[in-house]
Motif scaffolding. Sequence first.
Motif, PDB file in Angstrom:
ATOM      1  N   SER A  28       0.830  -1.211   0.000  1.00  0.00           N
ATOM      2  CA  SER A  28       0.000   0.000   0.000  1.00  0.00           C
ATOM      3  C   SER A  28       0.867   1.263   0.000  1.00  0.00           C
ATOM      4  CB  SER A  28      -0.970   0.000   1.178  1.00  0.00           C
ATOM      5  OG  SER A  28      -0.273   0.009   2.397  1.00  0.00           O
ATOM      6  N   SER A  29       2.023   1.221   0.633  1.00  0.00           N
ATOM      7  CA  SER A  29       2.910   2.384   0.623  1.00  0.00           C
ATOM      8  C   SER A  29       3.432   2.684  -0.776  1.00  0.00           C
ATOM      9  CB  SER A  29       4.098   2.163   1.551  1.00  0.00           C
ATOM     10  OG  SER A  29       3.682   2.128   2.875  1.00  0.00           O
ATOM     11  N   SER A  30       3.707   1.655  -1.553  1.00  0.00           N
ATOM     12  CA  SER A  30       4.208   1.909  -2.899  1.00  0.00           C
ATOM     13  C   SER A  30       3.076   2.153  -3.892  1.00  0.00           C
ATOM     14  CB  SER A  30       5.089   0.763  -3.376  1.00  0.00           C
ATOM     15  OG  SER A  30       4.326  -0.399  -3.566  1.00  0.00           O
ATOM     16  N   HIS A  31       1.861   1.750  -3.561  1.00  0.00           N
ATOM     17  CA  HIS A  31       0.731   2.001  -4.452  1.00  0.00           C
ATOM     18  C   HIS A  31       0.214   3.427  -4.313  1.00  0.00           C
ATOM     19  CE1 HIS A  31      -2.812   1.309  -6.862  1.00  0.00           C
ATOM     20  NE2 HIS A  31      -3.569   1.756  -5.885  1.00  0.00           N
ATOM     21  N   TRP A  32       0.149   3.931  -3.081  1.00  0.00           N
ATOM     22  CA  TRP A  32      -0.360   5.283  -2.835  1.00  0.00           C
ATOM     23  C   TRP A  32       0.808   6.258  -2.799  1.00  0.00           C
ATOM     24  CZ3 TRP A  32      -5.457   6.369  -2.862  1.00  0.00           C
ATOM     25  CH2 TRP A  32      -6.319   5.283  -2.789  1.00  0.00           C
ATOM     26  N   GLY A  74      -0.635   9.987  -1.515  1.00  0.00           N
ATOM     27  CA  GLY A  74      -2.084   9.919  -1.409  1.00  0.00           C
ATOM     28  C   GLY A  74      -2.808   9.716  -2.724  1.00  0.00           C
ATOM     29  N   VAL A  75      -2.071   9.487  -3.794  1.00  0.00           N
ATOM     30  CA  VAL A  75      -2.664   9.280  -5.116  1.00  0.00           C
ATOM     31  C   VAL A  75      -2.374   7.852  -5.548  1.00  0.00           C
ATOM     32  CG1 VAL A  75      -2.643  10.053  -7.518  1.00  0.00           C
ATOM     33  CG2 VAL A  75      -2.279  11.699  -5.683  1.00  0.00           C
ATOM     34  N   PRO A  76      -3.403   7.109  -5.973  1.00  0.00           N
ATOM     35  CA  PRO A  76      -3.145   5.731  -6.417  1.00  0.00           C
ATOM     36  C   PRO A  76      -2.293   5.711  -7.693  1.00  0.00           C
ATOM     37  CG  PRO A  76      -5.464   6.301  -6.697  1.00  0.00           C
ATOM     38  CD  PRO A  76      -4.807   7.455  -6.022  1.00  0.00           C
ATOM     39  N   PHE A  77      -1.398   4.744  -7.758  1.00  0.00           N
ATOM     40  CA  PHE A  77      -0.463   4.678  -8.878  1.00  0.00           C
ATOM     41  C   PHE A  77      -1.170   4.466 -10.214  1.00  0.00           C
ATOM     42  CE2 PHE A  77       2.611   2.321 -11.556  1.00  0.00           C
ATOM     43  CZ  PHE A  77       3.501   3.355 -11.740  1.00  0.00           C
ATOM     44  N   ASN A  85      -3.494  16.968  -1.763  1.00  0.00           N
ATOM     45  CA  ASN A  85      -2.719  16.152  -0.821  1.00  0.00           C
ATOM     46  C   ASN A  85      -1.413  16.829  -0.418  1.00  0.00           C
ATOM     47  OD1 ASN A  85      -4.589  14.088  -0.619  1.00  0.00           O
ATOM     48  ND2 ASN A  85      -3.734  12.988  -2.361  1.00  0.00           N
ATOM     49  N   SER A  88       8.234  11.739   1.635  1.00  0.00           N
ATOM     50  CA  SER A  88       6.978  12.351   1.202  1.00  0.00           C
ATOM     51  C   SER A  88       7.006  13.855   1.418  1.00  0.00           C
ATOM     52  CB  SER A  88       5.802  11.742   1.953  1.00  0.00           C
ATOM     53  OG  SER A  88       5.686  10.367   1.691  1.00  0.00           O
ATOM     54  N   ARG A 100       7.845   7.188  -5.902  1.00  0.00           N
ATOM     55  CA  ARG A 100       7.407   5.783  -5.816  1.00  0.00           C
ATOM     56  C   ARG A 100       8.600   4.835  -5.876  1.00  0.00           C
ATOM     57  NH1 ARG A 100       5.191   1.452  -9.353  1.00  0.00           N
ATOM     58  NH2 ARG A 100       3.720   0.328  -8.031  1.00  0.00           N
TER      59      ARG A 100
END
Length: 174
Positions: A31-35, A38-41, A65, A120, A145
């Motif tokens: 989830s850390s690398s997907h978001w 705060g934006v989905p990949f 964000n 971040s 990312r």
Amino acid sequence: MDFYRTLSEVIDMRSFSNLWYWIALAVLWSSSSHWVLGVPFDMIQRARRLGGQTEMDLEALVAINTRRFLGISRTAAVPIFVVLSFMLSCLLLLAIWYRMEFAQAVLFLLVPMIFIGWLSLRSALKIEGGETSGPALYRRLLIHRRLVQVVGLVSIFITSMFGMYQNMNLSILN
């Protein structure tokens, strides 16, 4: 009496031999690398590919964000720093001095996340500084990312090595 024994077997405080710990570690890093900030990949990829309204949505979401993240860091940096320092000090004391395995496991989750928070903040500052749209924004988000993935890879490797060491140590002692 039997209920408590069953409960203690299900909720094992020996974290590195517990399947739930490793599932939590995998979920944390995926989830850390997907978001990304705060934006989905998948939204980043779609905006890059399609442009238009999708790109404007991405830029708006990143701007929201970024302002939110920087606003929190500018207004609550001192209390956050104090709480994190206290938690980290307590965990380090429990993990190193008292050799408490649960504290060690939490440290392996928390310390990399502090570094991800710093990355971040750094990315948000660069976006605020002018990388707000187009190729510069995509580049910044993809670099962020990639850095998160590298930190995750190193963290998972170190955690698994330490976990194997702990499990082998405990099996030798028993």
